[in-house]
Design a protein around this motif. Sequence first.
Motif, mmCIF file in Angstrom:
data_model
loop_
_atom_site.group_PDB
_atom_site.id
_atom_site.type_symbol
_atom_site.label_atom_id
_atom_site.label_comp_id
_atom_site.label_asym_id
_atom_site.label_seq_id
_atom_site.Cartn_x
_atom_site.Cartn_y
_atom_site.Cartn_z
ATOM 1 N N ASP A 174 -6.203 13.369 0.723
ATOM 2 C CA ASP A 174 -5.078 13.107 1.606
ATOM 3 C C ASP A 174 -4.812 11.625 1.734
ATOM 4 O OD1 ASP A 174 -4.753 15.749 2.083
ATOM 5 O OD2 ASP A 174 -5.984 15.765 3.905
ATOM 6 N N ASP A 175 -3.531 11.250 1.793
ATOM 7 C CA ASP A 175 -3.144 9.854 1.967
ATOM 8 C C ASP A 175 -3.632 9.326 3.299
ATOM 9 O OD1 ASP A 175 -0.033 8.175 2.657
ATOM 10 O OD2 ASP A 175 -1.838 7.364 1.757
ATOM 11 N N HIS A 222 3.185 4.127 -0.622
ATOM 12 C CA HIS A 222 1.864 4.722 -0.364
ATOM 13 C C HIS A 222 0.994 3.756 0.429
ATOM 14 C CE1 HIS A 222 -1.911 6.851 -1.193
ATOM 15 N NE2 HIS A 222 -2.417 5.705 -1.614
ATOM 16 N N HIS A 246 1.958 8.629 -7.253
ATOM 17 C CA HIS A 246 1.688 8.830 -5.828
ATOM 18 C C HIS A 246 0.778 10.046 -5.639
ATOM 19 C CE1 HIS A 246 3.446 8.844 -1.469
ATOM 20 N NE2 HIS A 246 2.157 8.550 -1.515
ATOM 21 N N ARG A 247 1.070 11.128 -6.372
ATOM 22 C CA ARG A 247 0.203 12.310 -6.293
ATOM 23 C C ARG A 247 -1.203 11.977 -6.774
ATOM 24 N NH1 ARG A 247 4.944 15.036 -7.919
ATOM 25 N NH2 ARG A 247 4.361 14.828 -10.114
ATOM 26 N N ASP A 250 -2.951 10.095 -4.075
ATOM 27 C CA ASP A 250 -3.309 10.994 -2.975
ATOM 28 C C ASP A 250 -4.534 11.832 -3.315
ATOM 29 O OD1 ASP A 250 -1.330 10.135 -1.300
ATOM 30 O OD2 ASP A 250 0.066 11.755 -1.751
#
Length: 274
Positions: A174-175, A222, A246-247, A250
């Motif tokens: 999780d971010d 992010h 970004h994924r 994360d």
Amino acid sequence: MGVVRREGQWRLHKRAEGVYEVTHKDRIELKIVTDDYRPTGVGDARDDMTVPVREVSSFNDAEALFEDMVAGRSAGGGLGTAQPMAGSSGLDLDLSQGEGDADWEDLPPGGVLLVGVIAGGLFLSQTGFDTSNPVFFLGVGLLGVGIVVSGLAYREYQQDGFGAALDYLVTTGDDDGSGATDADDPDRTPPTPETLKNELIFDRAGQQCEWCEEHTDNPEVHHIEPRAEGGPNEPENLIVLCPNHHRLADNGGLTRTKLKAKVSRQMADWSRAD
């Protein structure tokens, strides 16, 4: 085939000739196999590794075991006095999740490594390294997962040092480090202001992903240090990424150490441009 005994929320189901299941609140607690069972070409019910399995002589024994379980659970006890089936490892394997169980998808890679090595080693030792026991292969699989995670951590160590490897092992996907919302935790850092986002996307990054340096029509900002951990809305803690990277960030595929190094270079170039 169907329910043959009921006690409160407990059920004894007959699934096939010589095969019974004990359920509690619709959750399978135990599979019972009697001497009447004859394996088919589909598989052997005694090799089921998803639930504990007991082998008894007759339906009367299965019924007695069911009654023991009901009485034992009602009194806060365990699964009664039945013995493991012949040839089994003696392990009760219940891989399903009940209410309140941990969400294993939230484990950081280091947690997966520990579970794989410890559980895998335990299963192998319990089977006596007997390759005819199905649990042996479960142990091998868990150890394999641990080895893969170790290899990924070692790769991070070779590329960016001990800090990067440690960061990889302890970072969850999780971010923000949790599933909490702003309403759940008013102390967490608020979302990035739109003005700062636009400044980073258009001025510093030039509408490029700051990781792969390719143009992106859908840039995303992010937090390197997650908001839930107090990560600030400061340019040094924010990086512009394309959706794919970004994924990856994360999910822990891009470590904080690497992302910070990228931002540091971007900040230096941005300062010179000013």
